[in-house]
Design a protein around this motif. Structure first.
Motif, PDB file in Angstrom:
ATOM      1  N   CYS A   1      -5.999  -0.158   1.375  1.00 21.14           N
ATOM      2  CA  CYS A   1      -5.951   1.428   1.728  1.00 21.14           C
ATOM      3  C   CYS A   1      -7.092   1.456   2.385  1.00 21.14           C
ATOM      4  CB  CYS A   1      -5.718   2.291   0.458  1.00 21.14           C
ATOM      5  SG  CYS A   1      -4.209   1.790  -0.425  1.00 21.14           S
ATOM      6  N   HIS A   2      -8.582   1.160   1.753  1.00 23.77           N
ATOM      7  CA  HIS A   2      -9.712   1.819   2.570  1.00 23.77           C
ATOM      8  C   HIS A   2      -9.647   1.085   3.884  1.00 23.77           C
ATOM      9  CE1 HIS A   2     -11.616   3.968  -0.891  1.00 23.77           C
ATOM     10  NE2 HIS A   2     -10.764   2.995  -1.691  1.00 23.77           N
TER      11      HIS A   2
ATOM     12  N   GLU B   1      11.355  -1.402  -1.589  1.00 22.71           N
ATOM     13  CA  GLU B   1      11.611  -1.290  -2.772  1.00 22.71           C
ATOM     14  C   GLU B   1      10.379  -1.483  -4.027  1.00 22.71           C
ATOM     15  OE1 GLU B   1      14.828  -3.926  -4.244  1.00 22.71           O
ATOM     16  OE2 GLU B   1      15.886  -3.422  -2.588  1.00 22.71           O
ATOM     17  N   SER B   2       9.311  -1.928  -3.262  1.00 21.47           N
ATOM     18  CA  SER B   2       7.909  -2.055  -3.972  1.00 21.47           C
ATOM     19  C   SER B   2       7.253  -0.934  -3.643  1.00 21.47           C
ATOM     20  CB  SER B   2       7.057  -3.355  -3.607  1.00 21.47           C
ATOM     21  OG  SER B   2       5.939  -3.031  -2.992  1.00 21.47           O
ATOM     22  N   GLY B   3       6.300  -0.357  -4.807  1.00 20.14           N
ATOM     23  CA  GLY B   3       5.616   1.009  -4.460  1.00 20.14           C
ATOM     24  C   GLY B   3       4.136   0.447  -4.103  1.00 20.14           C
ATOM     25  N   GLY B   4       3.918  -0.716  -3.311  1.00 17.78           N
ATOM     26  CA  GLY B   4       2.786  -1.024  -2.916  1.00 17.78           C
ATOM     27  C   GLY B   4       2.121  -0.134  -1.996  1.00 17.78           C
ATOM     28  N   VAL B   5       0.846   0.033  -1.925  1.00 18.34           N
ATOM     29  CA  VAL B   5       0.011   0.698  -0.953  1.00 18.34           C
ATOM     30  C   VAL B   5      -1.032  -0.025  -0.084  1.00 18.34           C
ATOM     31  CG1 VAL B   5       0.442   3.185  -1.924  1.00 18.34           C
ATOM     32  CG2 VAL B   5      -1.459   1.556  -2.837  1.00 18.34           C
ATOM     33  N   PRO B   6      -1.380   0.210   0.933  1.00 19.36           N
ATOM     34  CA  PRO B   6      -1.014   1.476   1.845  1.00 19.36           C
ATOM     35  C   PRO B   6       0.331   1.506   2.440  1.00 19.36           C
ATOM     36  CG  PRO B   6      -2.231   0.092   3.321  1.00 19.36           C
ATOM     37  CD  PRO B   6      -2.133  -0.564   1.764  1.00 19.36           C
ATOM     38  N   VAL B   7       0.977   2.655   2.486  1.00 23.33           N
ATOM     39  CA  VAL B   7       2.263   2.726   3.261  1.00 23.33           C
ATOM     40  C   VAL B   7       1.999   3.581   4.542  1.00 23.33           C
ATOM     41  CG1 VAL B   7       4.664   3.638   3.307  1.00 23.33           C
ATOM     42  CG2 VAL B   7       3.852   2.364   1.493  1.00 23.33           C
TER      43      VAL B   7
ATOM     44  N   GLY C   1       1.083  -2.302   3.425  1.00 23.01           N
ATOM     45  CA  GLY C   1       0.007  -3.122   3.566  1.00 23.01           C
ATOM     46  C   GLY C   1      -0.968  -2.802   4.698  1.00 23.01           C
ATOM     47  N   TYR C   2      -1.976  -3.613   4.739  1.00 27.38           N
ATOM     48  CA  TYR C   2      -2.744  -3.364   6.174  1.00 27.38           C
ATOM     49  C   TYR C   2      -3.523  -4.781   6.241  1.00 27.38           C
ATOM     50  CZ  TYR C   2      -6.413  -2.329   9.404  1.00 27.38           C
ATOM     51  OH  TYR C   2      -6.885  -2.273  10.180  1.00 27.38           O
ATOM     52  N   ALA C   3      -3.807  -5.187   7.224  1.00 26.79           N
ATOM     53  CA  ALA C   3      -4.510  -6.220   7.754  1.00 26.79           C
ATOM     54  C   ALA C   3      -4.914  -6.292   9.104  1.00 26.79           C
ATOM     55  CB  ALA C   3      -3.974  -7.713   7.384  1.00 26.79           C
ATOM     56  N   ASP C   4      -6.002  -6.653   9.473  1.00 25.37           N
ATOM     57  CA  ASP C   4      -6.777  -6.191  11.046  1.00 25.37           C
ATOM     58  C   ASP C   4      -5.490  -6.821  11.882  1.00 25.37           C
ATOM     59  OD1 ASP C   4      -8.745  -5.092   9.930  1.00 25.37           O
ATOM     60  OD2 ASP C   4     -10.210  -7.103  10.215  1.00 25.37           O
TER      61      ASP C   4
ATOM     62  N   MET D   1      -2.350  -6.261  12.092  1.00 22.76           N
ATOM     63  CA  MET D   1      -1.575  -5.289  12.327  1.00 22.76           C
ATOM     64  C   MET D   1      -2.019  -4.088  13.261  1.00 22.76           C
ATOM     65  SD  MET D   1      -0.524  -4.761   8.355  1.00 22.76           S
ATOM     66  CE  MET D   1       0.745  -3.137   8.776  1.00 22.76           C
ATOM     67  N   GLN D   2      -3.192  -4.067  13.867  1.00 18.07           N
ATOM     68  CA  GLN D   2      -3.750  -2.916  14.665  1.00 18.07           C
ATOM     69  C   GLN D   2      -3.002  -2.757  16.014  1.00 18.07           C
ATOM     70  OE1 GLN D   2      -8.142  -3.696  14.742  1.00 18.07           O
ATOM     71  NE2 GLN D   2      -8.555  -3.447  12.679  1.00 18.07           N
ATOM     72  N   ASP D   3      -2.670  -3.817  16.569  1.00 18.26           N
ATOM     73  CA  ASP D   3      -1.876  -3.664  17.810  1.00 18.26           C
ATOM     74  C   ASP D   3      -0.564  -2.895  17.471  1.00 18.26           C
ATOM     75  OD1 ASP D   3      -4.148  -4.232  19.546  1.00 18.26           O
ATOM     76  OD2 ASP D   3      -3.515  -6.115  19.636  1.00 18.26           O
ATOM     77  N   GLU D   4       0.138  -3.342  16.562  1.00 21.16           N
ATOM     78  CA  GLU D   4       1.376  -2.963  16.253  1.00 21.16           C
ATOM     79  C   GLU D   4       1.327  -1.177  15.774  1.00 21.16           C
ATOM     80  OE1 GLU D   4       5.199  -4.342  13.491  1.00 21.16           O
ATOM     81  OE2 GLU D   4       3.264  -5.524  13.051  1.00 21.16           O
ATOM     82  N   LEU D   5       0.389  -0.855  15.156  1.00 19.16           N
ATOM     83  CA  LEU D   5       0.184   0.511  14.776  1.00 19.16           C
ATOM     84  C   LEU D   5      -0.202   1.074  15.928  1.00 19.16           C
ATOM     85  CD1 LEU D   5      -2.318  -0.237  11.560  1.00 19.16           C
ATOM     86  CD2 LEU D   5       0.167   0.435  11.732  1.00 19.16           C
TER      87      LEU D   5
END
Length: 188
Positions: A35-36, A79-85, A95-98, A100-104
């Motif tokens: 998340c951070h 279905e999962s409450g995992g963050v970040p959303v 979730g987040y990983a570097d 993903m930046q272009d997709e975001l």
């Protein structure tokens, strides 16, 4: 007025104001490292590349925010409450990983005009060239990520958009009423 012309006019009216970046809602936990990282990318990169976006951060560890988070999970069919959303317009990311930046970025720019996309690309190039200088010149974006909670109202900066669409609905309804009344008079 022909019905096809009327429909074209109404469709064009509803498109006014839609060429803007999608708003971003980040659901996070303060203890979540991913998340951070997501928040850092959004607050240090995305808001500078796309100065027209609004970003709300929702702390899911606060009891009052759980209904907002649950509604987002339901909307996104997670279905999962995992963050970040992250909810960006109609797109959802968990979730987040570097990588993903272009997709975001693509999700944010999906509804932008060609000139707005060009401006965003120029902003990105300027950030890559000298991020500190670019951020200093655009210091108004430093606080673009706003904490949101279920008990707080949405930011007032968005209210003109709400008024615009409210007025648009009233005008379309009035126009429809006039056309129906006119058709009824012709039939008599």
């Amino acid at each position: 007025m022909k019905k096809s012309t009327l429909m074209s006019t109404l469709a064009a009216m509803t498109m006014v104001g839609t060429a803007s970046a999608a708003d971003v809602v980040l659901y996070y936990s303060p203890s979540c490292p991913h998340c951070h990282h997501a928040r850092e990318f959004i607050s240090q990169q995305l808001v500078y590349e796309f100065p027209m976006i609004d970003v709300d951060a929702v702390n899911v560890m606060t009891q009052e925010n759980l209904p907002l988070f649950q509604a987002a999970l339901e909307k996104c069919k997670y279905e999962s409450g995992g963050v970040p959303v992250m909810v960006i317009g109609d797109k959802c990311f968990q979730g987040y990983a570097d990588f993903m930046q272009d997709e975001l970025r693509d999700a944010v720019s999906a509804d932008l005009s060609e000139s707005q996309r060009k401006d965003a690309a120029e902003n990105r190039a300027a950030m890559e060239s000298n991020a500190d200088e670019f951020r200093a010149k655009n210091s108004d974006r430093a606080n673009a990520v706003v904490e949101r909670s279920a008990t707080l109202e949405k930011k007032t900066e968005r209210s003109p958009v709400i008024y615009f669409y409210g007025l648009l609905v009233v005008l379309v309804a009035a126009l429809g009423f006039v056309l129906i009344k006119k058709d009824n008079k012709k039939k008599k």
